[in-house]
Every structure is written in C-alpha cells, then in structure tokens.
Design a protein around this motif. Structure first.
Motif, mmCIF file in Angstrom:
data_model
loop_
_atom_site.group_PDB
_atom_site.id
_atom_site.type_symbol
_atom_site.label_atom_id
_atom_site.label_comp_id
_atom_site.label_asym_id
_atom_site.label_seq_id
_atom_site.Cartn_x
_atom_site.Cartn_y
_atom_site.Cartn_z
ATOM 1 N N LEU A 116 -6.111 0.116 6.750
ATOM 2 C CA LEU A 116 -7.356 0.849 6.528
ATOM 3 C C LEU A 116 -7.096 2.151 5.774
ATOM 4 N N LEU A 117 -5.874 2.654 5.886
ATOM 5 C CA LEU A 117 -5.458 3.835 5.141
ATOM 6 C C LEU A 117 -4.161 3.517 4.421
ATOM 7 N N SER A 118 -3.951 4.191 3.304
ATOM 8 C CA SER A 118 -2.646 4.107 2.647
ATOM 9 C C SER A 118 -2.258 5.510 2.232
ATOM 10 N N LEU A 119 -0.978 5.719 2.119
ATOM 11 C CA LEU A 119 -0.447 7.016 1.742
ATOM 12 C C LEU A 119 -0.074 6.954 0.268
ATOM 13 N N LYS A 120 -0.786 7.726 -0.546
ATOM 14 C CA LYS A 120 -0.543 7.750 -1.989
ATOM 15 C C LYS A 120 -0.308 9.183 -2.421
ATOM 16 N N ALA A 121 0.834 9.416 -3.009
ATOM 17 C CA ALA A 121 1.193 10.753 -3.506
ATOM 18 C C ALA A 121 0.999 11.820 -2.427
ATOM 19 N N GLY A 122 1.341 11.475 -1.201
ATOM 20 C CA GLY A 122 1.280 12.428 -0.105
ATOM 21 C C GLY A 122 -0.089 12.635 0.514
#
Length: 170
Positions: free
Chosen positions: A53-59
């Motif tokens: 449901l969430l992803s970590l992209k560029a912090g």
C-alpha cells in the motif's frame, strides 16, 4: 486490508500530499490524528509497506493506490487493535507460522547476493512501479532477487504460502 488502506490514506489526505517523509507519515498518525503511539504508527507504516500500500521512493513514502478514491466513514477512527486484525485477516491459523515479511526477504537476498538493502529496495520499488503495484511486494522482491542471481529456493515456499495461501509450488 481495507481498514489499513483507510488508515494509510488519511495522512496523505490531511496534508494534501502525494508523498510524505516517513517521519511526517508517522507523526501524522501519532500526533496529528492521535490514533496511535509512535511505535504503533511505525508498525502501521511497516505493515503498509509489506502489503504494497506504500512504497519508499527517494526517501519518501508514496501510496500504491489512489488516495482520493478511498472513502472514509464519518468520524472514522481505526480500532485500537486493528493491526491484530490485519495479521489474522483471511489467514488460517496454521498458515500464520509460514508468514514471511518483506524485511526478512530483503535480509535473505542481501546476505545471499551481497547487494546492499538500499539498492535492493530501489530496484524493488522501481519494478513495483513498472508493474503498477498489481503484484505483492514480496513476489516482486523474489523477481529482483533472481535478477541479482540469488537462489530463492529456500524462501520460495514461505513466500508462496504467505502470498497465495499454499506451499505446494511444483
């Protein structure tokens, strides 16, 4: 899963944001909304990352779904123990032992390949984006693992049990 999606959507809606830092997301859940302790807010974030449901992209955290399409009931507030419901929802008691987290998969891949976790997460997020978030993040991690030459045989059964609900993958 639906309640987790609602909970995850609120900080983005409240802040009118398409992305939030981890700190801002957890702060919103714990202090702005006063729904959880900081420790539980962090667990909510972890669970949302595992579920895709969430992803970590560029912090920064980016939702893997259309936040605006999530409808919240009037005066919505999650149950205190809603995370416990997330752990057990749709799972048979016997399959709980087979659960494997995204973090454990990352550890396994990193140890087997020597690739650092940051690079693995970046590759996984990139592939997750290309797949339009339609594939469970743990499966995407296995695909990336194969790309780096990782022997996934040891964890494939656990991942299939967690994602699909069965372990016979012959």
């Amino acid at each position: 899963m639906e309640e987790l999606k609602r909970v995850v959507s609120v900080p983005f809606k409240k802040n009118l944001a398409v992305s939030l830092s981890v700190k801002d997301f957890e702060f919103s859940l714990a202090f702005d909304l006063k729904w959880f302790s900081p420790k539980i807010a962090s667990k909510v974030k972890d669970r949302a990352l595992e579920a895709g449901l969430l992803s970590l992209k560029a912090g920064v955290l980016v939702p893997g779904f259309d936040v605006e399409s999530v409808r919240l009931p009037h005066a919505f507030k999650p149950a205190e123990n809603f995370l416990e419901g997330q752990e057990n929802s749709g799972k048979k008691p016997s399959s709980l032992k087979e659960e494997i987290s995204f973090e454990k998969i990352l550890e396994f891949i990193s140890a087997d390949t020597g690739v650092n976790r940051q690079r693995l997460v970046s590759e996984i997020n990139s592939m997750q984006d290309r797949l339009s978030y339609l594939v469970d993040i743990r499966v995407v991690a296995l695909i990336v693992a194969k790309k780096f030459g990782c022997d996934i045989e040891a964890i494939f059964g656990k991942v299939s049990m967690s994602v699909l609900g069965f372990s016979d993958y012959t």
